[in-house]
Design an enzyme around this catalytic site. Structure first.
Site, PDB file in Angstrom:
ATOM      1  CE  LYS A 179      -1.493   2.948   2.013  1.00 17.24           C
ATOM      2  NZ  LYS A 179      -1.604   4.359   1.441  1.00 17.24           N
ATOM      3  CD  GLU A 254      13.338   1.731   9.639  1.00 18.92           C
ATOM      4  OE1 GLU A 254      14.116   0.558   9.838  1.00 18.92           O
ATOM      5  OE2 GLU A 254      13.974   2.629  10.035  1.00 18.92           O
ATOM      6  CB  CYS A 288      13.150   9.607   7.601  1.00 17.03           C
ATOM      7  SG  CYS A 288      14.314   8.617   6.947  1.00 17.03           S
TER       8      CYS A 288
HETATM    9  N1  LIG Z   1      12.525   6.192   9.143  1.00 19.72           N
HETATM   10  C1  LIG Z   1      12.337   6.170   7.994  1.00 19.72           C
HETATM   11  O1  LIG Z   1      13.031   5.408   7.470  1.00 19.72           O
HETATM   12  C2  LIG Z   1      11.626   7.216   7.130  1.00 19.72           C
HETATM   13  C3  LIG Z   1      11.624   7.230   5.941  1.00 19.72           C
HETATM   14  C4  LIG Z   1      10.996   7.811   5.012  1.00 19.72           C
HETATM   15  C5  LIG Z   1       9.608   8.684   5.708  1.00 19.72           C
HETATM   16  N2  LIG Z   1       9.710   8.729   7.208  1.00 19.72           N
HETATM   17  C6  LIG Z   1       8.926   9.606   7.819  1.00 19.72           C
HETATM   18  O2  LIG Z   1       7.496   9.606   7.211  1.00 19.72           O
HETATM   19  C7  LIG Z   1       6.950  10.616   7.277  1.00 19.72           C
HETATM   20  C8  LIG Z   1       6.597  11.249   6.086  1.00 19.72           C
HETATM   21  O3  LIG Z   1       5.801  10.248   5.286  1.00 19.72           O
HETATM   22  P1  LIG Z   1       4.284  10.251   4.979  1.00 19.72           P
HETATM   23  O4  LIG Z   1       3.708  11.692   5.022  1.00 19.72           O
HETATM   24  O5  LIG Z   1       4.069   9.417   3.781  1.00 19.72           O
HETATM   25  O6  LIG Z   1       4.030   9.512   6.371  1.00 19.72           O
HETATM   26  P2  LIG Z   1       2.496   9.138   6.692  1.00 19.72           P
HETATM   27  O7  LIG Z   1       2.634   8.216   7.933  1.00 19.72           O
HETATM   28  O8  LIG Z   1       1.406  10.158   6.649  1.00 19.72           O
HETATM   29  O9  LIG Z   1       2.158   7.888   5.381  1.00 19.72           O
HETATM   30  C9  LIG Z   1       2.720   6.983   5.348  1.00 19.72           C
HETATM   31  C10 LIG Z   1       1.955   5.646   4.800  1.00 19.72           C
HETATM   32  O10 LIG Z   1       1.103   5.097   5.860  1.00 19.72           O
HETATM   33  C11 LIG Z   1      -0.374   5.432   5.250  1.00 19.72           C
HETATM   34  N3  LIG Z   1      -1.090   5.508   6.366  1.00 19.72           N
HETATM   35  C12 LIG Z   1      -1.518   6.692   6.752  1.00 19.72           C
HETATM   36  N4  LIG Z   1      -2.365   6.415   8.007  1.00 19.72           N
HETATM   37  C13 LIG Z   1      -2.426   5.126   8.008  1.00 19.72           C
HETATM   38  C14 LIG Z   1      -3.085   4.322   8.976  1.00 19.72           C
HETATM   39  N5  LIG Z   1      -3.795   4.735   9.977  1.00 19.72           N
HETATM   40  N6  LIG Z   1      -2.970   2.954   8.865  1.00 19.72           N
HETATM   41  C15 LIG Z   1      -2.034   2.409   7.850  1.00 19.72           C
HETATM   42  N7  LIG Z   1      -1.453   3.237   7.157  1.00 19.72           N
HETATM   43  C16 LIG Z   1      -1.806   4.527   6.961  1.00 19.72           C
HETATM   44  C17 LIG Z   1      -0.102   6.601   4.308  1.00 19.72           C
HETATM   45  O11 LIG Z   1      -0.973   6.150   3.408  1.00 19.72           O
HETATM   46  C18 LIG Z   1       1.228   6.135   3.473  1.00 19.72           C
HETATM   47  O12 LIG Z   1       1.160   4.887   2.717  1.00 19.72           O
HETATM   48  C19 LIG Z   1       7.772  11.414   8.128  1.00 19.72           C
HETATM   49  O13 LIG Z   1       7.573  11.535   9.489  1.00 19.72           O
HETATM   50  C20 LIG Z   1       8.948  10.895   7.679  1.00 19.72           C
HETATM   51  O14 LIG Z   1      10.240  10.999   8.790  1.00 19.72           O
HETATM   52  C21 LIG Z   1      10.528   7.877   7.965  1.00 19.72           C
HETATM   53  O1  LIG Z   2      13.538   9.137   4.234  1.00 20.61           O
HETATM   54  C1  LIG Z   2      14.220   8.296   4.707  1.00 20.61           C
HETATM   55  C2  LIG Z   2      15.105   7.497   3.886  1.00 20.61           C
HETATM   56  C3  LIG Z   2      15.424   6.097   4.385  1.00 20.61           C
HETATM   57  C4  LIG Z   2      16.399   5.675   3.677  1.00 20.61           C
HETATM   58  C5  LIG Z   2      16.556   4.175   3.417  1.00 20.61           C
HETATM   59  O2  LIG Z   2      15.769   3.417   4.175  1.00 20.61           O
HETATM   60  C6  LIG Z   2      17.463   3.521   2.847  1.00 20.61           C
HETATM   61  O3  LIG Z   2      18.488   4.360   2.158  1.00 20.61           O
HETATM   62  O4  LIG Z   2      17.648   2.335   2.803  1.00 20.61           O
END
Ligand SMILES: NC(=O)c1ccc[n+]([C@@H]2O[C@H](COP(=O)([O-])OP(=O)(O)OC[C@H]3O[C@@H](n4cnc5c(N)ncnc54)[C@H](O)[C@@H]3O)[C@@H](O)[C@H]2O)c1
Ligand SMILES: O=C/C=C/C=C(\O)C(=O)O
Length: 486
Positions: A179, A254, A288
């Site tokens: 998803k 993550e 992130c």
């Molecule tokens: N730690 C990491 O590796 C990493 C990597 C990338 C992004 N992020 C974090 O993600 C955030 C930005 O991404 P985003 O805006 O897509 O995040 P988000 O949490 O809004 O959405 C992420 C995914 O979760 C889905 N989702 C949303 N609500 C949900 C629910 N209640 N149940 C199941 N799925 C749900 C969304 O449709 C999307 O596919 C930032 O906080 C960023 O720090 C972390």
């Molecule tokens: O926004 C977050 C980035 C994550 C990156 C990885 O998980 C990767 O480089 O494998």
């Protein structure tokens, strides 16, 4: 329905449309570029049933060599269709051609190749046991797949982060249901086409498109899902934990970050300025791992601030495919408003704006897009909201520090714990400071330099578990120990 393309779900080996659609918006100019077909509850149920059937037969029973050979073919086909993946990722996200060509798309194929090779070494353990009665026993373990894995991925590195989960999950013999974020469905749709073209058995890979609350929540709470792997905001992670609590299934999280860079007096100043420019403004700050807090030793504070200011002012913002463009728009109007609200909050909290703080004016269609200026601020306390909450945009706050113990405590003063970067030419300091930072990832004199074998993940609000190398194999496998009395 207009003549725009429709991106459909992919379930049980078929491309399936639904009667619920929403628009896919290009963040460069705010124009609709496709309609997204949102999965219905019945479609999600079908995806789970199909994934289960495939996992218990065609896919799960396939030898690891055959599975991994097919995943290499997926990578081969993705490489053949590279230009389509590049165009799709840019259309969804607005990120620069440079970044998509050097990071996003190459890692999409690399993730499949890496785990298609590594999974063949997903071995167990063996022990010869001395029993209390003086004879022997043989204890050995084997790794079995978890079963059906729900994969939920974010919009900031869409293909990279989806395949970072799909590749090891499938290589370990699991079926997956992906998803992707509703903001960025295009490369996931292309991936489904590739899976179909390569002949991945139906049900081994399924794609359900749609909004998080509706479709994501339905997936995490669906019966028949054996594990959830999620990358996204910490707040969403909390929702998902509640959703899976009654079923007690493995989760890999993550999540968000509030990452610091520490620039010591003995840093190579030019290298640190270049490095922090990258770590603060890459992907419009939508990584992130991006730096949102910079701590600079007092002795070099002024030259560092001036150097970062000049670097920020030289960043070319514009069309993703224009020459030398480093920053395109943010991913959506909603996200642009969120980041701008933090710019306003910084003003309200009394920050000094060294650079940026607003929206660039192009006097063309881009003014309908989601652009924003790279921004540098100073003058706020560590406990200001802007310095405690994840903005996830191109903004960093620079603070001055005097000594090592002080800056370590200040960097750790956050509910997050994902990444940090340390800039120093002193080897002992690098090795002394890094382990004291409460994060999962420390880069010294570099940033976002990746070895796919290394553990990747965060602590505290930044996540649960690690991805990468043997850590991914461990999450997507269930070790079974067998004891033979000899
Ligand atoms: N730690 C990491 O590796 C990493 C990597 C990338 C992004 N992020 C974090 O993600 C955030 C930005 O991404 P985003 O805006 O897509 O995040 P988000 O949490 O809004 O959405 C992420 C995914 O979760 C889905 N989702 C949303 N609500 C949900 C629910 N209640 N149940 C199941 N799925 C749900 C969304 O449709 C999307 O596919 C930032 O906080 C960023 O720090 C972390
Ligand atoms: O926004 C977050 C980035 C994550 C990156 C990885 O998980 C990767 O480089 O494998």
């Amino acid at each position: 329905m207009s003549e725009l393309p429709i991106l459909t779900c992919y379930i049980d080996g078929d491309f399936v449309n639904s009667d619920t659609h929403f628009d896919n918006i290009n963040p460069v100019n705010g124009q609709a570029i496709a309609h997204i077909s949102e999965a219905t509850p019945a479609m999600i149920e079908n995806a789970v049933a199909s994934a289960r059937a495939a996992q218990e037969s065609s896919w799960g029973k396939m030898t690891v060599n055959k599975r991994c050979a097919l995943l290499h073919k997926v990578a081969d086909r993705m490489a053949e269709r590279e230009e389509e993946f590049i165009a799709a990722e840019i259309a969804d996200t607005g990120k620069s051609l440079f970044q998509v060509k050097t990071i996003d798309i190459p890692r999409g194929t690399a993730n499949f190749r890496f785990f298609a090779d590594l999974a063949k070494f997903n071995s167990g353990e063996t022990f010869i046991t001395d029993t209390p009665t003086g004879d022997k026993a043989l204890n050995y373990s084997i790794n079995k797949p978890l079963g059906v894995v729900g994969v939920i991925s974010p919009w900031n590195l869409p293909l990279l982060l989806a395949t970072w989960k799909i590749a090891p999950a499938m290589a370990c013999g699991n079926s997956v249901i992906l998803k992707p974020s509703e903001e960025t469905s295009s490369t996931a749709f292309l991936l489904a086409q590739v899976m179909d073209e390569v002949g991945i058995p139906k049900g081994a890979f399924n794609l359900i498109l749609g909004r998080g609350r509706a479709v994501g929540d339905a997936l995490t709470s669906a019966k028949g899902i054996d594990a959830i792997t999620f990358t996204g905001a910490s707040s969403t992670g909390k929702q998902i934990m509640k959703s899976v609590a009654n079923s007690v299934k493995p989760i890999s999280f993550e999540l968000g970050g509030k990452n610091s860079a520490i620039v010591f007096a003995d840093a190579d100043l030019d290298k640190a300025i270049k490095g922090v420019t990258r770590s603060s403004f890459t992907n419009c700050g939508q990584v992130c791992l991006c730096t949102e807090k910079v701590y600079v030793h007092r002795s070099i504070f002024e030259p560092f601030v001036e150097g970062l200011k000049q670097a920020a002012l030289q960043i070319k913002i514009g069309y993703p495919t224009d020459k030398d463009v480093f920053m395109g728009p943010l991913v959506s109007k909603v996200h642009q408003q969120k980041v701008l609200s933090y710019y306003q909050l910084a003003k309200d909290e009394g920050a000094t704006f060294v650079a940026g703080g607003g929206v660039p004016q192009f006097n063309d269609e881009r003014d309908m897009g989601c652009f924003i200026e790279p921004t540098i601020i100073t003058g706020l306390s560590d406990n200001a909201r802007v310095n405690q909450e994840e903005v996830f945009g191109p903004i960093c706050h620079i603070s001055v520090f005097d000594d090592e113990d002080e800056v370590i405590d200040r960097v750790n003063n956050t509910d997050y714990g994902l990444a940090a970067s340390v800039w120093t030419e002193n080897l002992s300091r690098a090795h002394r400071v890094s382990p004291q930072l409460d994060v999962g990832l420390v880069w010294v004199n570099t940033w976002f330099l990746r070895d796919l074998r290394a553990p990747f993940g965060g602590v505290k609000l930044s996540g649960i578990g690690r991805e990468g190398g043997k850590h991914s194999l461990a999450f997507y496998s269930e070790p079974i120990n067998i004891c033979i009395h000899i």
